[in-house]
Write a protein that holds these residues in place. Sequence first.
Motif, mmCIF file in Angstrom:
data_model
loop_
_atom_site.group_PDB
_atom_site.id
_atom_site.type_symbol
_atom_site.label_atom_id
_atom_site.label_comp_id
_atom_site.label_asym_id
_atom_site.label_seq_id
_atom_site.Cartn_x
_atom_site.Cartn_y
_atom_site.Cartn_z
ATOM 1 N N GLY A 1 6.243 5.638 -26.701
ATOM 2 C CA GLY A 1 5.485 6.434 -25.758
ATOM 3 C C GLY A 1 5.109 5.664 -24.507
ATOM 4 O O GLY A 1 4.207 6.062 -23.785
ATOM 5 N N GLU A 2 5.762 4.570 -24.237
ATOM 6 C CA GLU A 2 5.410 3.753 -23.079
ATOM 7 C C GLU A 2 5.923 4.397 -21.799
ATOM 8 O O GLU A 2 6.999 4.988 -21.766
ATOM 9 C CB GLU A 2 6.008 2.352 -23.204
ATOM 10 N N GLU A 3 5.127 4.258 -20.774
ATOM 11 C CA GLU A 3 5.527 4.739 -19.464
ATOM 12 C C GLU A 3 5.723 3.546 -18.547
ATOM 13 O O GLU A 3 5.084 2.517 -18.724
ATOM 14 C CB GLU A 3 4.449 5.654 -18.883
ATOM 15 N N PRO A 4 6.594 3.665 -17.562
ATOM 16 C CA PRO A 4 6.764 2.544 -16.630
ATOM 17 C C PRO A 4 5.480 2.332 -15.837
ATOM 18 O O PRO A 4 4.698 3.266 -15.624
ATOM 19 C CB PRO A 4 7.902 3.007 -15.724
ATOM 20 N N PRO A 5 5.218 1.087 -15.418
ATOM 21 C CA PRO A 5 3.989 0.815 -14.664
ATOM 22 C C PRO A 5 4.008 1.545 -13.323
ATOM 23 O O PRO A 5 5.063 1.822 -12.751
ATOM 24 C CB PRO A 5 3.996 -0.702 -14.477
ATOM 25 N N ARG A 6 2.828 1.821 -12.846
ATOM 26 C CA ARG A 6 2.705 2.515 -11.565
ATOM 27 C C ARG A 6 3.034 1.559 -10.428
ATOM 28 O O ARG A 6 2.914 0.340 -10.553
ATOM 29 C CB ARG A 6 1.296 3.057 -11.397
ATOM 30 N N LEU A 7 3.430 2.128 -9.308
ATOM 31 C CA LEU A 7 3.823 1.332 -8.145
ATOM 32 C C LEU A 7 2.659 0.484 -7.637
ATOM 33 O O LEU A 7 2.839 -0.680 -7.280
ATOM 34 C CB LEU A 7 4.337 2.244 -7.032
ATOM 35 N N GLU A 8 1.458 1.024 -7.644
ATOM 36 C CA GLU A 8 0.286 0.279 -7.170
ATOM 37 C C GLU A 8 0.031 -0.956 -8.026
ATOM 38 O O GLU A 8 -0.326 -2.024 -7.528
ATOM 39 C CB GLU A 8 -0.963 1.171 -7.172
ATOM 40 N N THR A 9 0.244 -0.821 -9.334
ATOM 41 C CA THR A 9 0.052 -1.959 -10.236
ATOM 42 C C THR A 9 1.059 -3.060 -9.927
ATOM 43 O O THR A 9 0.706 -4.248 -9.882
ATOM 44 C CB THR A 9 0.209 -1.501 -11.698
ATOM 45 N N LEU A 10 2.302 -2.682 -9.709
ATOM 46 C CA LEU A 10 3.332 -3.676 -9.390
ATOM 47 C C LEU A 10 3.058 -4.341 -8.040
ATOM 48 O O LEU A 10 3.269 -5.547 -7.885
ATOM 49 C CB LEU A 10 4.709 -3.016 -9.384
ATOM 50 N N GLN A 11 2.579 -3.579 -7.067
ATOM 51 C CA GLN A 11 2.268 -4.163 -5.758
ATOM 52 C C GLN A 11 1.105 -5.144 -5.860
ATOM 53 O O GLN A 11 1.140 -6.214 -5.241
ATOM 54 C CB GLN A 11 1.947 -3.055 -4.754
ATOM 55 N N MET A 12 0.085 -4.814 -6.655
ATOM 56 C CA MET A 12 -1.044 -5.738 -6.837
ATOM 57 C C MET A 12 -0.580 -7.014 -7.527
ATOM 58 O O MET A 12 -0.999 -8.116 -7.160
ATOM 59 C CB MET A 12 -2.161 -5.068 -7.650
ATOM 60 N N LEU A 13 0.305 -6.871 -8.509
ATOM 61 C CA LEU A 13 0.841 -8.045 -9.195
ATOM 62 C C LEU A 13 1.632 -8.920 -8.229
ATOM 63 O O LEU A 13 1.499 -10.150 -8.241
ATOM 64 C CB LEU A 13 1.723 -7.603 -10.358
ATOM 65 N N ALA A 14 2.430 -8.304 -7.360
ATOM 66 C CA ALA A 14 3.215 -9.068 -6.383
ATOM 67 C C ALA A 14 2.298 -9.812 -5.418
ATOM 68 O O ALA A 14 2.554 -10.978 -5.078
ATOM 69 C CB ALA A 14 4.152 -8.146 -5.622
ATOM 70 N N VAL A 15 1.218 -9.171 -4.977
ATOM 71 C CA VAL A 15 0.271 -9.822 -4.058
ATOM 72 C C VAL A 15 -0.391 -11.013 -4.745
ATOM 73 O O VAL A 15 -0.540 -12.091 -4.147
ATOM 74 C CB VAL A 15 -0.779 -8.800 -3.560
ATOM 75 N N GLU A 16 -0.784 -10.856 -6.000
ATOM 76 C CA GLU A 16 -1.420 -11.961 -6.733
ATOM 77 C C GLU A 16 -0.456 -13.130 -6.916
ATOM 78 O O GLU A 16 -0.847 -14.291 -6.755
ATOM 79 C CB GLU A 16 -1.911 -11.466 -8.085
ATOM 80 N N VAL A 17 0.790 -12.828 -7.238
ATOM 81 C CA VAL A 17 1.778 -13.895 -7.435
ATOM 82 C C VAL A 17 2.037 -14.618 -6.118
ATOM 83 O O VAL A 17 2.109 -15.863 -6.079
ATOM 84 C CB VAL A 17 3.086 -13.305 -8.015
ATOM 85 N N GLN A 18 2.133 -13.884 -5.015
ATOM 86 C CA GLN A 18 2.350 -14.525 -3.714
ATOM 87 C C GLN A 18 1.163 -15.403 -3.335
ATOM 88 O O GLN A 18 1.347 -16.502 -2.798
ATOM 89 C CB GLN A 18 2.579 -13.467 -2.639
ATOM 90 N N ARG A 19 -0.051 -14.940 -3.608
ATOM 91 C CA ARG A 19 -1.241 -15.728 -3.304
ATOM 92 C C ARG A 19 -1.248 -17.035 -4.113
ATOM 93 O O ARG A 19 -1.524 -18.110 -3.583
ATOM 94 C CB ARG A 19 -2.499 -14.907 -3.623
ATOM 95 N N GLU A 20 -0.890 -16.942 -5.388
ATOM 96 C CA GLU A 20 -0.845 -18.144 -6.232
ATOM 97 C C GLU A 20 0.257 -19.097 -5.757
ATOM 98 O O GLU A 20 0.062 -20.312 -5.741
ATOM 99 C CB GLU A 20 -0.611 -17.744 -7.689
ATOM 100 N N GLN A 21 1.389 -18.566 -5.339
ATOM 101 C CA GLN A 21 2.473 -19.418 -4.847
ATOM 102 C C GLN A 21 2.071 -20.119 -3.559
ATOM 103 O O GLN A 21 2.395 -21.300 -3.361
ATOM 104 C CB GLN A 21 3.742 -18.597 -4.634
ATOM 105 N N ARG A 22 1.364 -19.422 -2.663
ATOM 106 C CA ARG A 22 0.890 -20.066 -1.430
ATOM 107 C C ARG A 22 -0.086 -21.190 -1.759
ATOM 108 O O ARG A 22 -0.038 -22.261 -1.152
ATOM 109 C CB ARG A 22 0.212 -19.039 -0.529
ATOM 110 N N ARG A 23 -0.982 -20.935 -2.710
ATOM 111 C CA ARG A 23 -1.962 -21.952 -3.105
ATOM 112 C C ARG A 23 -1.259 -23.189 -3.674
ATOM 113 O O ARG A 23 -1.602 -24.325 -3.337
ATOM 114 C CB ARG A 23 -2.917 -21.356 -4.135
ATOM 115 N N GLU A 24 -0.253 -22.970 -4.527
ATOM 116 C CA GLU A 24 0.491 -24.094 -5.102
ATOM 117 C C GLU A 24 1.277 -24.846 -4.028
ATOM 118 O O GLU A 24 1.352 -26.077 -4.064
ATOM 119 C CB GLU A 24 1.432 -23.592 -6.191
ATOM 120 N N THR A 25 1.864 -24.122 -3.084
ATOM 121 C CA THR A 25 2.612 -24.767 -2.004
ATOM 122 C C THR A 25 1.695 -25.615 -1.138
ATOM 123 O O THR A 25 2.047 -26.748 -0.780
ATOM 124 C CB THR A 25 3.317 -23.702 -1.141
ATOM 125 N N LEU A 26 0.529 -25.097 -0.816
ATOM 126 C CA LEU A 26 -0.427 -25.861 -0.018
ATOM 127 C C LEU A 26 -0.870 -27.121 -0.763
ATOM 128 O O LEU A 26 -0.936 -28.211 -0.183
ATOM 129 C CB LEU A 26 -1.650 -24.994 0.330
#
Length: 103
Positions: free
Chosen positions: A25-50
């Motif tokens: 009964g699983e449904e695919p994640p909503r687009l907003e959830t995926l966009q928030m996840l992408a923003v969090e991952v990009q923020r963490e990658q910037r922090r690690e790069t710095l």
Amino acid sequence: MKPDGKSDWEAQLRAGLDAISDLNGEEPPRLETLQMLAVEVQREQRRETLRDLVRFWAVAVVILAGVLYPMSRQPVWFFIAQGVGLVGLLVSAAIFGRKRVTE
């Protein structure tokens, strides 16, 4: 064998697999959830790069200071030490660097 070319066990197997897939009964994640996840991952990658850039520049400053200070105080001895280090590196590469390949 049935007239459509499938045997009974194939029909039972197909029915069983369809029943299992209906249980999911699983449904695919909503687009907003995926966009928030992408923003969090990009923020963490910037922090690690710095953080990595700060570490790189700190090590570079220490190495340059370690090279420039003795060079400015006693340049003759500095160049002699550099030459001895180079000769030692070449000798150790000549002795230990050869690998024999046998097949």
